[in-house]
Motif scaffolding. Structure first.
Motif, PDB file in Angstrom:
ATOM      1  N   UNK A   2       0.845  -1.187   0.000  1.00  0.00           N
ATOM      2  CA  UNK A   2       0.000   0.000   0.000  1.00  0.00           C
ATOM      3  C   UNK A   2       0.892   1.253   0.000  1.00  0.00           C
ATOM      4  N   UNK A   3       0.699   2.114  -0.978  1.00  0.00           N
ATOM      5  CA  UNK A   3       1.537   3.315  -1.151  1.00  0.00           C
ATOM      6  C   UNK A   3       1.469   4.238   0.061  1.00  0.00           C
ATOM      7  N   UNK A   4       0.296   4.395   0.642  1.00  0.00           N
ATOM      8  CA  UNK A   4       0.165   5.304   1.793  1.00  0.00           C
ATOM      9  C   UNK A   4       0.941   4.768   3.002  1.00  0.00           C
ATOM     10  N   UNK A   5       0.949   3.450   3.165  1.00  0.00           N
ATOM     11  CA  UNK A   5       1.680   2.840   4.274  1.00  0.00           C
ATOM     12  C   UNK A   5       3.186   2.997   4.070  1.00  0.00           C
ATOM     13  N   UNK A   6       3.627   2.783   2.834  1.00  0.00           N
ATOM     14  CA  UNK A   6       5.044   2.936   2.520  1.00  0.00           C
ATOM     15  C   UNK A   6       5.480   4.376   2.772  1.00  0.00           C
ATOM     16  N   UNK A   7       4.670   5.327   2.329  1.00  0.00           N
ATOM     17  CA  UNK A   7       4.984   6.741   2.520  1.00  0.00           C
ATOM     18  C   UNK A   7       5.047   7.090   4.006  1.00  0.00           C
ATOM     19  N   UNK A   8       4.090   6.593   4.784  1.00  0.00           N
ATOM     20  CA  UNK A   8       4.059   6.845   6.221  1.00  0.00           C
ATOM     21  C   UNK A   8       5.349   6.364   6.876  1.00  0.00           C
ATOM     22  N   UNK A   9       5.770   5.148   6.542  1.00  0.00           N
ATOM     23  CA  UNK A   9       6.969   4.594   7.162  1.00  0.00           C
ATOM     24  C   UNK A   9       8.233   5.292   6.686  1.00  0.00           C
ATOM     25  N   UNK A  10       8.281   5.705   5.442  1.00  0.00           N
ATOM     26  CA  UNK A  10       9.465   6.449   4.985  1.00  0.00           C
ATOM     27  C   UNK A  10       9.566   7.788   5.718  1.00  0.00           C
ATOM     28  N   UNK A  11       8.419   8.419   5.967  1.00  0.00           N
ATOM     29  CA  UNK A  11       8.422   9.653   6.759  1.00  0.00           C
ATOM     30  C   UNK A  11       8.880   9.387   8.189  1.00  0.00           C
ATOM     31  N   UNK A  12       8.443   8.275   8.757  1.00  0.00           N
ATOM     32  CA  UNK A  12       8.872   7.918  10.113  1.00  0.00           C
ATOM     33  C   UNK A  12      10.377   7.656  10.166  1.00  0.00           C
ATOM     34  N   UNK A  13      10.906   6.959   9.163  1.00  0.00           N
ATOM     35  CA  UNK A  13      12.352   6.687   9.143  1.00  0.00           C
ATOM     36  C   UNK A  13      13.139   7.997   9.112  1.00  0.00           C
ATOM     37  N   UNK A  39      10.844  -4.163  10.946  1.00  0.00           N
ATOM     38  CA  UNK A  39      10.119  -4.950   9.944  1.00  0.00           C
ATOM     39  C   UNK A  39       9.849  -4.101   8.703  1.00  0.00           C
ATOM     40  N   UNK A  40       9.302  -2.889   8.922  1.00  0.00           N
ATOM     41  CA  UNK A  40       8.974  -2.023   7.799  1.00  0.00           C
ATOM     42  C   UNK A  40      10.225  -1.516   7.100  1.00  0.00           C
ATOM     43  N   UNK A  41      11.269  -1.254   7.847  1.00  0.00           N
ATOM     44  CA  UNK A  41      12.521  -0.798   7.251  1.00  0.00           C
ATOM     45  C   UNK A  41      13.071  -1.873   6.307  1.00  0.00           C
ATOM     46  N   UNK A  42      13.065  -3.111   6.774  1.00  0.00           N
ATOM     47  CA  UNK A  42      13.558  -4.215   5.946  1.00  0.00           C
ATOM     48  C   UNK A  42      12.644  -4.452   4.739  1.00  0.00           C
ATOM     49  N   UNK A  43      11.360  -4.398   4.946  1.00  0.00           N
ATOM     50  CA  UNK A  43      10.413  -4.644   3.853  1.00  0.00           C
ATOM     51  C   UNK A  43      10.537  -3.591   2.752  1.00  0.00           C
ATOM     52  N   UNK A  44      10.641  -2.328   3.127  1.00  0.00           N
ATOM     53  CA  UNK A  44      10.766  -1.257   2.133  1.00  0.00           C
ATOM     54  C   UNK A  44      12.114  -1.331   1.434  1.00  0.00           C
ATOM     55  N   UNK A  45      13.177  -1.629   2.184  1.00  0.00           N
ATOM     56  CA  UNK A  45      14.506  -1.757   1.570  1.00  0.00           C
ATOM     57  C   UNK A  45      14.508  -2.903   0.555  1.00  0.00           C
TER      58      UNK A  45
END
Length: 109
Positions: A2-13, A39-45
């Motif tokens: 989900x693009x919104x979830x990816x964007x949220x986590x990139x902002x958090x990082x 988890x999200x850092x690894x998944x997005x990477x």
């Protein structure tokens, strides 16, 4: 993903890095599990890496050729590398480091 979830986590990082805090301290302050963060850092990477690999259509290798007997520079050159209009002439057969650096630089163009 989900693009919104990816964007949220990139902002958090980015927010965590800019905070100057450790991941543990930042996650505690934001009431997030550090395991979820990682988890999200690894998944997005992984997603980004897979995307780059899919978009890399050409190999990152250059063809190395020894000069032929008809080449007038044969007496001067031990190795001639031609790639994408560039040419590297090595007279020292042992100068592999220079050839490696040359190929790396060209592969980034």
């Amino acid at each position: 993903m989900d693009e919104s979830k990816r964007q949220l986590w990139e902002e958090r990082f980015e927010e965590q890095v800019n905070s100057g805090m450790t991941v543990d301290a930042w996650c505690t302050q934001k009431q997030l599990s550090k395991y979820t963060y990682y988890y999200w850092k690894q998944r997005i990477r992984k997603e980004k890496t897979e995307s780059i690999e899919k978009n890399t259509a050409t190999p990152l290798f250059a063809k190395l050729e020894m000069p032929t007997a008809s080449d007038e520079r044969i007496t001067k050159a031990g190795l001639i590398i031609r790639w994408r209009g560039f040419e590297l002439i090595l007279s020292d057969h042992n100068d592999i480091a220079l050839a490696t650096q040359f190929i790396r630089q060209l592969s980034q163009t």
